[in-house]
Write a protein that holds these residues in place. Structure first.
Motif, short mmCIF file in Angstrom:
data_model
loop_
_atom_site.label_atom_id
_atom_site.label_comp_id
_atom_site.label_asym_id
_atom_site.label_seq_id
_atom_site.Cartn_x
_atom_site.Cartn_y
_atom_site.Cartn_z
N ALA A 31 1.00 -1.18 0.05
CA ALA A 31 -0.06 -0.05 -0.06
C ALA A 31 0.90 1.45 0.24
O ALA A 31 2.02 1.34 0.55
CB ALA A 31 -0.79 0.07 1.22
N CYS A 32 0.42 2.30 -0.55
CA CYS A 32 0.98 3.71 -0.58
C CYS A 32 -0.09 4.62 0.16
O CYS A 32 -1.05 4.70 -0.37
CB CYS A 32 1.31 4.01 -1.89
N LEU A 33 0.53 5.22 1.14
CA LEU A 33 -0.26 6.12 1.74
C LEU A 33 0.05 7.81 1.29
O LEU A 33 1.34 8.06 1.42
CB LEU A 33 -0.34 6.29 3.29
N GLU A 34 -0.86 8.53 0.84
CA GLU A 34 -0.39 9.84 0.69
C GLU A 34 -0.71 10.62 2.03
O GLU A 34 -1.97 10.71 2.14
CB GLU A 34 -1.03 10.21 -0.67
N VAL A 35 0.24 11.27 2.32
CA VAL A 35 -0.02 12.18 3.60
C VAL A 35 0.32 13.66 3.29
O VAL A 35 1.23 13.71 2.41
CB VAL A 35 0.77 11.33 4.70
N GLU A 36 -0.30 14.53 4.21
CA GLU A 36 0.08 15.74 4.34
C GLU A 36 0.61 16.05 5.85
O GLU A 36 0.35 15.70 6.61
CB GLU A 36 -0.77 16.81 3.92
N VAL A 46 -4.13 11.56 3.55
CA VAL A 46 -4.97 12.10 2.50
C VAL A 46 -5.88 10.96 1.55
O VAL A 46 -7.07 11.50 1.33
CB VAL A 46 -4.31 13.21 1.49
N ARG A 47 -5.02 10.04 1.19
CA ARG A 47 -5.75 9.05 0.52
C ARG A 47 -4.80 7.84 0.33
O ARG A 47 -3.53 7.74 0.89
CB ARG A 47 -5.83 9.27 -0.97
N LEU A 48 -5.18 6.51 0.40
CA LEU A 48 -4.69 5.29 0.30
C LEU A 48 -4.63 4.82 -1.24
O LEU A 48 -5.61 4.96 -1.66
CB LEU A 48 -5.60 4.40 0.90
N ILE A 49 -3.61 4.30 -1.83
CA ILE A 49 -3.47 3.71 -3.06
C ILE A 49 -2.86 2.32 -2.72
O ILE A 49 -1.86 2.09 -1.95
CB ILE A 49 -2.58 4.27 -3.86
N SER A 50 -3.89 1.08 -2.96
CA SER A 50 -3.50 -0.25 -2.76
C SER A 50 -4.21 -1.05 -3.53
O SER A 50 -5.26 -0.79 -4.10
CB SER A 50 -3.80 -0.57 -1.19
N PRO A 51 -3.37 -2.10 -4.19
CA PRO A 51 -4.06 -3.08 -5.25
C PRO A 51 -4.88 -3.90 -4.26
O PRO A 51 -5.73 -4.75 -4.99
CB PRO A 51 -2.90 -3.75 -5.79
N ASN A 52 -4.68 -4.10 -2.98
CA ASN A 52 -5.53 -5.20 -2.23
C ASN A 52 -6.84 -4.44 -1.68
O ASN A 52 -6.88 -3.49 -0.83
CB ASN A 52 -4.61 -5.61 -0.91
N PRO A 53 -8.13 -4.93 -1.86
CA PRO A 53 -9.22 -4.18 -1.56
C PRO A 53 -9.51 -4.40 -0.16
O PRO A 53 -9.87 -3.23 0.52
CB PRO A 53 -10.27 -5.06 -2.11
N ALA A 54 -8.96 -5.23 0.74
CA ALA A 54 -8.87 -5.44 2.16
C ALA A 54 -8.30 -4.11 2.81
O ALA A 54 -8.77 -3.83 3.91
CB ALA A 54 -8.24 -6.58 2.44
N ASP A 55 -7.35 -3.55 2.23
CA ASP A 55 -6.57 -2.34 2.82
C ASP A 55 -7.63 -1.32 2.95
O ASP A 55 -7.31 -0.42 3.80
CB ASP A 55 -5.32 -1.90 1.99
N TYR A 56 -8.56 -1.29 2.28
CA TYR A 56 -9.32 -0.18 2.34
C TYR A 56 -10.56 0.04 3.19
O TYR A 56 -11.12 0.82 3.82
CB TYR A 56 -10.18 0.25 0.69
N LEU A 57 -10.60 -1.22 3.92
CA LEU A 57 -11.43 -1.50 5.20
C LEU A 57 -10.72 -1.54 6.24
O LEU A 57 -11.35 -1.29 7.75
CB LEU A 57 -12.00 -2.87 5.05
N ARG A 58 -9.35 -1.19 6.18
CA ARG A 58 -8.60 -0.97 7.63
C ARG A 58 -8.77 0.28 8.31
O ARG A 58 -8.32 1.22 7.47
CB ARG A 58 -7.10 -1.57 7.20
N PRO A 59 -9.20 0.50 9.39
CA PRO A 59 -9.36 1.81 10.17
C PRO A 59 -8.10 2.60 10.10
O PRO A 59 -8.22 3.96 10.24
CB PRO A 59 -9.93 1.68 11.51
N GLU A 60 -6.86 1.88 10.13
CA GLU A 60 -5.78 2.58 10.28
C GLU A 60 -5.09 3.27 9.09
O GLU A 60 -4.26 4.15 9.20
CB GLU A 60 -4.62 1.75 10.90
N TYR A 61 -5.76 3.02 8.05
CA TYR A 61 -5.33 3.52 6.76
C TYR A 61 -6.71 4.61 6.25
O TYR A 61 -6.48 4.91 5.26
CB TYR A 61 -5.28 2.47 5.64
N GLN A 62 -7.63 4.84 7.07
CA GLN A 62 -8.50 5.86 6.74
C GLN A 62 -8.03 7.24 6.58
O GLN A 62 -7.38 7.73 7.27
CB GLN A 62 -9.60 5.81 7.69
N GLU A 66 -4.64 10.69 11.76
CA GLU A 66 -3.20 11.49 12.13
C GLU A 66 -2.35 10.34 12.47
O GLU A 66 -2.75 9.27 13.28
CB GLU A 66 -3.34 12.56 13.01
N LEU A 67 -1.04 10.28 11.99
CA LEU A 67 -0.22 9.49 12.39
C LEU A 67 1.17 10.18 12.90
O LEU A 67 1.26 11.29 12.56
CB LEU A 67 0.47 8.71 11.04
#
Length: 74
Positions: A31-36, A46-62, A66-67
């Motif tokens: 996965a690739c996280l675009e952050v500001e 800001v957004r998540l880019i991933s080939p795995n559909p399950a990554d979009y359901l993970r709350p830590e990647y929403q 803030e990280l």
């Protein structure tokens, strides 16, 4: 684009003049996280880019979450 409104254009486009926060990409597995940046060591997703559909359901990647870039360092 045609915009039919009674609102003055200065109000319609008021937020367009703000400079955007610098964005960067963080790799997490496949996965690739675009952050500001929102602080010295804090970022907001800001957004998540991933080939795995399950990554979009993970709350830590929403988007909006803030990280800390350096967890465990005071």
């Amino acid at each position: 684009m045609i915009l039919y409104t009674a609102v003055p254009l200065s109000l319609v486009f008021a937020g367009e003049a703000r400079p955007a926060a610098p964005k960067m990409e963080i790799r997490v597995g496949f996965a690739c996280l675009e952050v500001e940046s929102i602080g010295a060591d804090r970022v907001r997703i800001v957004r998540l880019i991933s080939p795995n559909p399950a990554d979009y359901l993970r709350p830590e990647y929403q988007p909006g979450r803030e990280l800390c870039l350096y967890p465990g360092i005071p």
